[in-house]
Design an enzyme around this catalytic site. Structure first.
Site, PDB file in Angstrom:
ATOM      1  N   VAL A 165       0.854  -1.192   0.000  1.00  0.00           N
ATOM      2  CA  VAL A 165       0.000   0.000   0.000  1.00  0.00           C
ATOM      3  C   VAL A 165       0.889   1.240   0.000  1.00  0.00           C
ATOM      4  O   VAL A 165       1.711   1.436   0.897  1.00  0.00           O
ATOM      5  CB  VAL A 165      -0.928   0.015   1.226  1.00  0.00           C
ATOM      6  CG1 VAL A 165      -1.742   1.308   1.247  1.00  0.00           C
ATOM      7  CG2 VAL A 165      -1.839  -1.198   1.211  1.00  0.00           C
ATOM      8  N   LYS A 166       0.681   2.063  -1.005  1.00  0.00           N
ATOM      9  CA  LYS A 166       1.493   3.260  -1.178  1.00  0.00           C
ATOM     10  C   LYS A 166       0.790   4.447  -0.521  1.00  0.00           C
ATOM     11  O   LYS A 166      -0.363   4.754  -0.846  1.00  0.00           O
ATOM     12  CB  LYS A 166       1.674   3.521  -2.682  1.00  0.00           C
ATOM     13  CG  LYS A 166       2.970   4.151  -3.085  1.00  0.00           C
ATOM     14  CD  LYS A 166       3.069   4.125  -4.608  1.00  0.00           C
ATOM     15  CE  LYS A 166       4.344   4.776  -5.072  1.00  0.00           C
ATOM     16  NZ  LYS A 166       4.374   4.836  -6.551  1.00  0.00           N
ATOM     17  N   LEU A 167       1.470   5.095   0.412  1.00  0.00           N
ATOM     18  CA  LEU A 167       0.938   6.287   1.056  1.00  0.00           C
ATOM     19  C   LEU A 167       1.952   7.415   0.937  1.00  0.00           C
ATOM     20  O   LEU A 167       3.162   7.183   1.096  1.00  0.00           O
ATOM     21  CB  LEU A 167       0.634   6.044   2.531  1.00  0.00           C
ATOM     22  CG  LEU A 167      -0.471   5.026   2.819  1.00  0.00           C
ATOM     23  CD1 LEU A 167       0.131   3.716   3.298  1.00  0.00           C
ATOM     24  CD2 LEU A 167      -1.460   5.569   3.843  1.00  0.00           C
TER      25      LEU A 167
END
Length: 250
Positions: A94-96
């Site tokens: 998950v890219k944040l």
């Protein structure tokens, strides 16, 4: 002059792009270890149903890292989106982003998600402070990556090398964090990143497709090839020029 070949590279190579057909094509190459996407690339690829797209891509490439980014600008909603994205597959990261558009930091958010078992790709990292706080937040959690935008720093005249080296050193002191060299501009960036001991580099497919040619020609061969290409293009373009006879004889 020692020149590396593709086989010499120890760094993991990720393709940066959101076009499914291209992802599937690049996945046929055993030297491609993963894929990264972002909202800008999703827009370019015409994606609107994010979950359907994400699950489709994971089904097509179930055995390699794939990063999907949240798109909310509200931290609680970003966390909720992250948890949902994590369910798309075991290979999903998950890219944040490091902050919201208002500058609110996400260090606490990624710390919580990481310790809850969510694989994180912490992105849009540009400063030494961001690197230090990102590594501190993610250390000891689930496997994670910190994406440092070396290429974009270079675009604005900044020497990215000290930042990259610091990030790599910090990450290698942990057991769970890898550094991604992001916003790659040219094939030589891959060699640079490999020389520094960076874990991963993500690059557009057109850059990665140049890598099999690394070290395959000498500078002298490249020079002759350039001259031959100029001559062939001049002939195919039908270029004409009248030169005085006295000059032509010289």
């Amino acid at each position: 002059m020692t020149v590396k070949s593709l086989a010499d590279l120890k760094i993991k190579l990720f393709t940066d792009g959101a076009d499914k057909a291209q992802i599937v094509e690049m996945a046929k190459q055993p030297w491609i270890a993963g894929f990264t996407t972002n909202p800008s690339l999703l827009k370019k690829a015409g994606v609107s149903d994010y979950e359907a797209y994400g699950r489709d891509v994971v089904a097509a490439v179930p055995d390699r890292h794939i990063s999907f980014e949240v798109f909310s600008d509200d931290i609680p909603e970003m966390v909720a989106q992250g948890r949902a994205i994590a369910t798309w597959g075991k290979n999903v990261y998950v890219k944040l982003p490091v902050t919201t558009t208002r500058g609110e930091t996400l260090y606490d958010a990624v710390r919580t998600l990481s310790r809850d078992g969510v694989n994180i790709n912490f992105t849009a990292i540009f400063t030494q402070e961001q690197v230090a706080r990102a590594v501190e937040a993610l250390d000891g959690g689930a496997p994670s990556c910190v994406s440092v935008f070396a290429g974009r720093l270079a675009d604005f005249g900044y020497d990215y090398r000290p930042l990259m080296q610091d990030a790599i050193t910090r990450a290698r002191a942990t057991k769970t964090i890898e550094i991604i060299w992001a916003s790659t501009r040219e094939a030589y960036n891959v060699v640079e990143a490999d020389d520094m001991g960076c874990h991963i580099i993500t690059a557009p497919a057109d850059v990665l497709k140049k890598l099999p040619a690394l070290g395959s020609k000498t500078p002298a061969e490249l020079s002759l090839g350039a001259v031959q290409a100029f001559r062939e293009d001049a002939l195919s373009a039908g270029l004409k020029m009248t030169v005085p006879a006295s000059h032509a004889a010289e």
